[in-house]
Scaffold this motif. Structure first.
Motif, short mmCIF file in Angstrom:
data_model
loop_
_atom_site.label_atom_id
_atom_site.label_comp_id
_atom_site.label_asym_id
_atom_site.label_seq_id
_atom_site.Cartn_x
_atom_site.Cartn_y
_atom_site.Cartn_z
N UNK A 21 57.65 27.55 7.75
CA UNK A 21 57.18 27.13 9.07
C UNK A 21 58.38 26.72 9.93
N UNK A 22 58.47 27.26 11.14
CA UNK A 22 59.53 26.85 12.09
C UNK A 22 58.93 25.80 13.02
N UNK A 23 59.51 24.60 12.95
CA UNK A 23 58.97 23.46 13.70
C UNK A 23 59.95 23.06 14.80
N UNK A 24 59.45 22.71 15.98
CA UNK A 24 60.35 22.23 17.03
C UNK A 24 59.62 21.58 18.18
N UNK A 25 60.38 20.86 18.98
CA UNK A 25 59.86 20.31 20.24
C UNK A 25 60.27 21.27 21.35
N UNK A 26 59.34 21.56 22.24
CA UNK A 26 59.56 22.63 23.20
C UNK A 26 60.56 22.27 24.31
N UNK B 102 64.34 33.13 10.35
CA UNK B 102 63.99 32.32 9.17
C UNK B 102 62.85 32.95 8.37
N UNK B 103 62.34 34.09 8.88
CA UNK B 103 61.20 34.75 8.25
C UNK B 103 59.98 33.83 8.19
N UNK B 104 59.79 33.08 9.27
CA UNK B 104 58.68 32.13 9.31
C UNK B 104 57.35 32.85 9.54
N UNK B 105 56.29 32.33 8.96
CA UNK B 105 54.94 32.86 9.19
C UNK B 105 54.20 32.02 10.21
N UNK B 106 54.80 30.89 10.56
CA UNK B 106 54.12 29.98 11.48
C UNK B 106 55.14 29.27 12.36
N UNK C 271 53.41 36.20 13.03
CA UNK C 271 53.77 34.78 13.17
C UNK C 271 52.66 34.04 13.91
N UNK C 272 51.98 33.14 13.20
CA UNK C 272 50.91 32.35 13.82
C UNK C 272 51.51 31.16 14.57
N UNK C 273 50.70 30.53 15.43
CA UNK C 273 51.20 29.38 16.20
C UNK C 273 50.23 28.20 16.09
N UNK C 274 50.80 27.01 15.92
CA UNK C 274 49.99 25.80 16.12
C UNK C 274 50.73 24.88 17.08
N UNK C 275 49.93 24.16 17.86
CA UNK C 275 50.53 23.25 18.84
C UNK C 275 49.93 21.85 18.68
N UNK C 276 50.70 20.86 19.13
CA UNK C 276 50.22 19.48 19.08
C UNK C 276 51.12 18.57 19.88
N UNK C 277 50.76 17.29 19.90
CA UNK C 277 51.48 16.30 20.70
C UNK C 277 50.48 15.56 21.58
N UNK C 278 50.84 14.35 21.98
CA UNK C 278 49.88 13.46 22.65
C UNK C 278 49.09 14.09 23.82
N UNK D 128 46.68 20.66 7.42
CA UNK D 128 45.39 21.33 7.12
C UNK D 128 45.30 22.65 7.89
N UNK D 129 45.71 22.59 9.16
CA UNK D 129 45.63 23.79 10.00
C UNK D 129 46.59 24.87 9.49
N UNK D 130 47.80 24.46 9.09
CA UNK D 130 48.77 25.43 8.56
C UNK D 130 48.21 26.09 7.30
N UNK D 131 47.63 25.30 6.44
CA UNK D 131 47.05 25.86 5.20
C UNK D 131 45.94 26.84 5.53
N UNK D 132 45.10 26.45 6.50
CA UNK D 132 43.97 27.31 6.88
C UNK D 132 44.47 28.63 7.47
N UNK D 133 45.44 28.55 8.37
CA UNK D 133 45.92 29.77 9.04
C UNK D 133 46.66 30.70 8.09
N UNK D 134 47.39 30.11 7.13
CA UNK D 134 48.22 30.92 6.25
C UNK D 134 47.56 31.19 4.91
N UNK D 135 46.35 30.65 4.74
CA UNK D 135 45.66 30.81 3.46
C UNK D 135 46.48 30.26 2.32
N UNK D 136 47.22 29.18 2.60
CA UNK D 136 48.13 28.62 1.57
C UNK D 136 47.48 27.48 0.80
#
Ligand code: B1M
Length: 211
Positions: free
Chosen positions: A91-96, A138-142, A172-179, A203-211
């Motif tokens: 998973x590639x994580x960052x602040x936009x 990074x060969x990220x899936x998310x 590559x799937x995407x999830x977003x969050x923040x206040x 939970x969302x990452x597991x659901x999207x990636x079937x992990x």
């Protein structure tokens, strides 16, 4: 029963010397790392936000509180990660782009690591193009994007738009969050998922990636 007020107050007053010690004390008294995070650190930071909003405190105090939070998280991170299991997807994580807030993003990264994902933390202020290029490298899936500012949210939309234009959205799937981010916004910009907090992001990452 543990009294969380000391840890809460240490965050609120930005007591960088005490917060790591109080985290260690709570753990040695039998508190779980998750409770230390939620009942002590996040509760303290929520009050920092409320006081900031009410103009009771200002940016320098918030910055010092954030440093105390980082000092506490340094102690907590290996404990949260140790409660995880086997490696899953990357998973590639960052602040936009335009956004320097990193505490929530760090928590998301930490919880994903704890859940067994391989996490590539891209950092803060990540432009749409860089987000995608570095995720691909990074060969990220998310891609997991954090935004704390209403003004930086459009960068999430731009990232997803470019991902689709490059034909990468099935890889590559995407999830977003923040206040300020909502499920409605996620639906609106075509994100694959939204999570309200760091554990829901797992939970969302597991659901999207079937992990
Ligand atoms: Co800023 N700031 N800040 N700030 N700051 C907010 C966000 C704000 C709401 C304060 C307020 O007015 N009440 C407000 C934004 C208003 C808006 O846009 N609607 C604000 C502002 C205005 C600003 C500046 C513009 C102030 C100024 O300069 N005048 C400026 C912007 C700088 C920039 O980014 N370009 C600024 C600066 C700063 C500091 C540098 C002083 C500092 C950041 C330090 C750091 O991060 N290293 C700071 C802080 C600390 C805050 C507050 C007080 C706390 C944020 C935080 O860390 N919370 C914040 C007020 C608040 O949120 N109550 C505020 C704790 C953290 C655990 O929560 O990040 O929300 P959070 O993460 C949560 C969830 O949102 C979620 O999971 C976490 C919990 O598990 N989550 C995700 C986060 N990312 C996720 C991604 C996911 C899923 C879930 O999937 C990918």
């Amino acid at each position: 029963m543990l009294n969380w007020n000391n840890l809460h107050d240490a965050i609120l007053s930005g007591d960088i010397a005490s917060t790591p010690k109080l985290v260690e004390e709570a753990i040695s008294e039998g508190a779980s790392p998750e409770d230390v995070l939620e009942k002590g650190l996040i509760a303290g930071m929520a009050d920092v936000g409320a006081k900031f909003k009410a103009n009771d405190i200002f940016v320098p105090e918030v910055l010092i509180a954030a440093k105390a939070m980082h000092a506490a998280l340094d102690i907590l991170e290996p404990l949260l990660i140790a409660s995880g299991v086997k490696p899953k997807a990357t998973v590639a994580v960052g602040t936009v782009k335009g956004d320097l807030h990193d505490i929530g993003k760090n928590l998301v990264a930490m919880m994903l690591k704890g859940a067994g994902f391989h996490v590539v933390d891209l950092g803060i202020d990540i432009a749409p193009d860089a987000f995608i290029t570095r995720a691909e490298e990074a060969n990220a899936s998310l891609i997991a994007m954090s935004s704390l500012l209403t003004t930086s949210m459009p960068s999430m939309k731009a990232t997803i738009k470019i991902l689709k234009e490059r034909g990468l959205s099935s890889k590559i799937k995407t999830i977003i969050g923040g206040a300020p981010v909502t499920q409605e916004y996620a639906d609106d910009i075509g994100a694959d998922g939204y999570a309200q907090d760091a554990s829901s992001a797992v939970d969302k990452a597991k659901q999207l990636l079937g992990a």
